[in-house]
Design an enzyme around this catalytic site. Structure first.
Site, short mmCIF file in Angstrom:
data_model
loop_
_atom_site.label_atom_id
_atom_site.label_comp_id
_atom_site.label_asym_id
_atom_site.label_seq_id
_atom_site.Cartn_x
_atom_site.Cartn_y
_atom_site.Cartn_z
N PRO A 2 21.89 50.27 -34.24
CA PRO A 2 23.17 49.59 -34.98
C PRO A 2 22.48 48.23 -35.08
O PRO A 2 21.92 47.56 -34.96
CB PRO A 2 24.19 49.46 -33.73
CG PRO A 2 23.78 50.63 -32.25
CD PRO A 2 22.05 50.60 -32.51
N GLU A 3 23.12 48.05 -36.56
CA GLU A 3 23.35 46.99 -37.26
C GLU A 3 23.67 45.94 -36.67
O GLU A 3 24.35 45.82 -36.09
CB GLU A 3 22.47 47.03 -38.65
CG GLU A 3 21.77 47.84 -39.08
CD GLU A 3 21.31 47.83 -40.31
OE1 GLU A 3 21.26 46.40 -40.91
OE2 GLU A 3 20.57 48.95 -40.42
N LYS A 52 21.86 41.98 -32.75
CA LYS A 52 21.85 42.68 -32.34
C LYS A 52 21.75 42.83 -31.13
O LYS A 52 21.95 43.73 -30.27
CB LYS A 52 20.42 43.36 -32.62
CG LYS A 52 20.35 44.42 -33.68
CD LYS A 52 19.38 45.15 -34.33
CE LYS A 52 18.85 44.98 -35.92
NZ LYS A 52 17.96 45.99 -36.17
N ARG A 259 8.87 51.88 -39.09
CA ARG A 259 10.33 52.57 -40.06
C ARG A 259 10.44 53.13 -41.42
O ARG A 259 9.32 52.33 -42.20
CB ARG A 259 11.66 51.45 -39.99
CG ARG A 259 12.02 50.92 -38.07
CD ARG A 259 12.32 51.66 -37.47
NE ARG A 259 13.96 52.85 -38.14
CZ ARG A 259 14.96 51.63 -37.27
NH1 ARG A 259 15.20 50.96 -37.15
NH2 ARG A 259 16.55 51.66 -37.95
#
Length: 270
Positions: A2-3, A52, A259
């Protein structure tokens, strides 16, 4: 993972639904039972997100009174009816009408004020917080030889920014993800910062990430809405090989900082 907007939404919901109320705190799974017993029946003073990271401050005299949560890749904090007790619930906060159930976090710890200060000191500037300092960010980014695509993923710099916001903000501003931080000018960094502030605030409000401007929505372009597990209308994220909404060039993809990075070679030259 989750951002940051997701974590800020969770903090907002905790403050709205649980702060100041009589609570039962437990660990049905058992892995947090000892810690839960120290804050059981205490009220929540406030919850806050920094990047986060989620912190829930309980109003108790015990030195360890702050629950520190990082969801990681698979963690979820869900608000559910009190009768819903299923799965591996690490932490359960029950207000008598609803429960906040935490499952699968990267970590869930009970920490002191000093440990809170140490954790926060490691985090960068959060675009969703009023106490963020873009000047401090500029001082570090402007000296770096690392690419801006790499820097945006560094939680010690841009707290809460993840892979989607990285790709989308750089596209929206026409900035190459491979441009070294030291070659950015201050106006470019300020534009990145302000775009993140706006996009992430929209994410908190809407509960999803939408980054396309009005001219590029499905309705405006006569195209099908995006179909993706992450939802939201985007320009480049997870659109490798598909035509750019602006220029038609196929979107490129490569791994950066572990990523998948997405960008348009035409709209983001360099």
């Amino acid at each position: 993972m989750p951002e940051g907007h997701v974590i800020h939404r969770l903090a907002r919901e905790l403050n709205a639904r649980f702060t100041g109320r009589d609570l039962q705190v437990s660990s049905p799974q058992g892995r947090f039972s000892a810690e839960a017993s120290l804050i059981d029946a205490a009220r929540i003073h406030h919850a806050e997100a920094i990047g986060k990271h989620l912190f829930i401050d309980f109003a108790t005299d015990h030195p360890e009174h702050i629950v520190y949560i990082h969801l990681g890749l698979i963690g979820q904090l869900r608000f559910e009816p009190v009768e819903d007790v299923w799965g591996q619930i690490r932490l359960r906060i029950d207000n008598g009408e609803q429960a906040a159930n935490l499952r699968g976090p990267q970590w869930c710890r009970l920490i002191t004020d000093a440990e809170y200060d140490a954790a926060v000191a490691k985090l960068g500037e959060d675009p969703l917080r009023d106490d963020a300092d873009p000047d401090a960010l500029w001082a570090r980014v402007s000296r770096s030889r690392r690419s801006i695509g790499s820097l945006l993923m560094d939680q010690k710099l841009f707290a809460g920014v993840g892979n989607i916001y990285r790709a989308e903000t750089l596209f929206r501003l026409g900035i190459s993800p491979f441009l070294p931080g030291a070659q950015l000018d201050r106006n470019e960094l300020d534009s990145i910062w302000l775009d993140l502030v706006g996009l992430m605030a929209d994410g908190v409000r809407d509960g999803r990430i939408d980054t396309v401007r009005p001219d590029h929505t499905p309705e405006a372009m006569g195209r099908e809405p995006r179909k993706d597990d992450h939802g939201g209308e985007v320009y480049v994220y997870r659109r490798a090989g598909q035509p750019c909404h602006v220029c038609g060039t196929p979107i490129s993809e490569q791994v950066m900082e572990g990523r998948n990075l997405f960008w348009c070679p035409t709209c983001q030259p360099g």
